[in-house]
Design an enzyme around this catalytic site. Structure first.
Site, mmCIF file in Angstrom:
data_model
loop_
_atom_site.group_PDB
_atom_site.id
_atom_site.type_symbol
_atom_site.label_atom_id
_atom_site.label_comp_id
_atom_site.label_asym_id
_atom_site.label_seq_id
_atom_site.Cartn_x
_atom_site.Cartn_y
_atom_site.Cartn_z
ATOM 1 N N LYS A 72 0.836 -1.202 0.000
ATOM 2 C CA LYS A 72 0.000 0.000 0.000
ATOM 3 C C LYS A 72 0.871 1.252 0.000
ATOM 4 O O LYS A 72 1.957 1.264 0.564
ATOM 5 C CB LYS A 72 -0.908 0.015 1.230
ATOM 6 C CG LYS A 72 -1.861 1.215 1.262
ATOM 7 C CD LYS A 72 -2.705 1.240 2.520
ATOM 8 C CE LYS A 72 -3.617 2.467 2.509
ATOM 9 N NZ LYS A 72 -4.374 2.614 3.765
ATOM 10 N N HIS A 96 -2.837 7.641 1.428
ATOM 11 C CA HIS A 96 -3.271 7.486 2.825
ATOM 12 C C HIS A 96 -4.234 8.598 3.238
ATOM 13 O O HIS A 96 -4.201 9.079 4.373
ATOM 14 C CB HIS A 96 -2.067 7.435 3.764
ATOM 15 C CG HIS A 96 -1.033 6.425 3.374
ATOM 16 N ND1 HIS A 96 -1.283 5.067 3.372
ATOM 17 C CD2 HIS A 96 0.246 6.567 2.936
ATOM 18 C CE1 HIS A 96 -0.200 4.417 2.967
ATOM 19 N NE2 HIS A 96 0.732 5.302 2.690
ATOM 20 N N ARG A 99 -3.240 12.258 4.780
ATOM 21 C CA ARG A 99 -2.899 12.527 6.180
ATOM 22 C C ARG A 99 -1.419 12.882 6.341
ATOM 23 O O ARG A 99 -1.061 13.711 7.171
ATOM 24 C CB ARG A 99 -3.223 11.313 7.054
ATOM 25 C CG ARG A 99 -4.684 10.976 7.158
ATOM 26 C CD ARG A 99 -4.937 10.031 8.334
ATOM 27 N NE ARG A 99 -3.983 8.946 8.382
ATOM 28 C CZ ARG A 99 -4.119 7.792 7.736
ATOM 29 N NH1 ARG A 99 -5.164 7.593 6.958
ATOM 30 N NH2 ARG A 99 -3.216 6.834 7.848
ATOM 31 N N GLY A 129 -10.199 8.921 -1.361
ATOM 32 C CA GLY A 129 -11.193 9.711 -2.075
ATOM 33 C C GLY A 129 -12.432 8.967 -2.518
ATOM 34 O O GLY A 129 -13.247 9.514 -3.266
ATOM 35 N N ILE A 130 -12.607 7.725 -2.079
ATOM 36 C CA ILE A 130 -13.802 6.972 -2.464
ATOM 37 C C ILE A 130 -14.920 7.319 -1.485
ATOM 38 O O ILE A 130 -14.972 6.813 -0.368
ATOM 39 C CB ILE A 130 -13.534 5.453 -2.457
ATOM 40 C CG1 ILE A 130 -12.407 5.107 -3.427
ATOM 41 C CG2 ILE A 130 -14.809 4.695 -2.810
ATOM 42 C CD1 ILE A 130 -12.706 5.426 -4.872
ATOM 43 N N MET A 131 -15.802 8.218 -1.910
ATOM 44 C CA MET A 131 -16.868 8.697 -1.033
ATOM 45 C C MET A 131 -18.259 8.472 -1.605
ATOM 46 O O MET A 131 -19.257 8.846 -0.991
ATOM 47 C CB MET A 131 -16.665 10.191 -0.754
ATOM 48 C CG MET A 131 -15.371 10.512 -0.014
ATOM 49 S SD MET A 131 -15.291 9.755 1.629
ATOM 50 C CE MET A 131 -16.608 10.631 2.469
ATOM 51 N N GLY A 150 -12.421 2.998 3.194
ATOM 52 C CA GLY A 150 -12.194 3.213 4.620
ATOM 53 C C GLY A 150 -12.930 4.373 5.251
ATOM 54 O O GLY A 150 -13.651 4.212 6.231
ATOM 55 N N ARG A 151 -12.770 5.558 4.708
ATOM 56 C CA ARG A 151 -13.356 6.728 5.360
ATOM 57 C C ARG A 151 -14.879 6.706 5.296
ATOM 58 O O ARG A 151 -15.551 7.077 6.259
ATOM 59 C CB ARG A 151 -12.810 8.000 4.714
ATOM 60 C CG ARG A 151 -13.105 9.246 5.504
ATOM 61 C CD ARG A 151 -12.339 10.437 4.969
ATOM 62 N NE ARG A 151 -10.903 10.244 5.049
ATOM 63 C CZ ARG A 151 -10.013 11.160 4.672
ATOM 64 N NH1 ARG A 151 -10.420 12.309 4.178
ATOM 65 N NH2 ARG A 151 -8.722 10.918 4.775
#
Length: 215
Positions: A72, A96, A99, A129-131, A150-151
């Protein structure tokens, strides 16, 4: 963390007596990973990561680990090539979430070049950026085998626990299906780079299909 007890906190809590009671009778919130560490977060991070690591260390890891090996943090085509050459079964294009460096390259912009050269030679995973479902469709169209979310799922987790995560996945699935319908695509396999137009792309004057996304 832990939360500070201020006048505003007291006023807000006065409308929520159950929350107020729990706040006063339970242990303060803390990061479990930091609870036994006396230094700063920066000191802990510096102790966990070795800046002298090279791709030769990946050779060693490959020799002792026979399972799937995924790297990653790939941010250049050259690093993508090296990771595959040194035994990676998959690569995650990621900064990442910005961050570490908020001006780091955008993985979605790197994806087409990596896919053009390495598609079929390794699993290509997109992170950062996958929102929305539209973001997932764009990544798949540009050559990713799948994406991380993740986010997005963390927002669901914070809002509603397990049910919040389930709801997040449901929303992303619905958005993905709707985006494909609006693009006139019935199968993921039918998505192509022609369905996506990246802002600032040098090929902006190229004729696009009737249905294409601009990102």
């Amino acid at each position: 963390i832990p939360p500070a007890l201020t006048l505003k906190t007291v006023v807000d809590a006065s409308y929520r007596p159950a929350w107020w009671f729990n706040f006063l009778t339970h242990e303060p919130l803390s990061f479990a990973s930091l609870s036994r560490y006396s230094g700063t977060v920066a000191d802990l991070i510096n102790s966990m990561f070795d800046p002298t690591l090279t791709f030769e260390d990946l050779d060693w890891l490959r020799s002792v680990w026979k399972g799937n090996l995924v790297v990653k943090g790939i941010q250049t085509l050259d690093d993508a090539r090296k990771a595959v050459d040194h035994g990676a079964d998959g690569i995650i294009l990621s900064n990442h979430g910005g961050r570490q460096l908020d001006r780091a390259p955008v993985p979605l912009h790197l994806l087409p070049r990596v896919a053009a050269e390495l598609k079929g030679k390794t699993e290509i995973i997109l992170d950062t950026g996958i929102m929305s479902g539209g973001d997932i469709v764009a990544a798949l169209a540009l050559g990713a085998d799948f994406t991380l979310i993740g986010r997005a799922y963390l927002y669901g987790l914070m809002a509603g626990g397990r049910k919040g995560v389930d709801r997040t996945i449901e929303i992303l699935g619905t958005q993905t299906a709707r985006t494909m319908q609006l693009l006139g695509v019935n199968r993921i396999e039918d998505l192509t780079p022609d369905h996506v137009r990246l802002l600032g792309d040098a090929t902006a004057d190229v004729k696009l299909p009737d249905a294409a996304m601009t990102l």
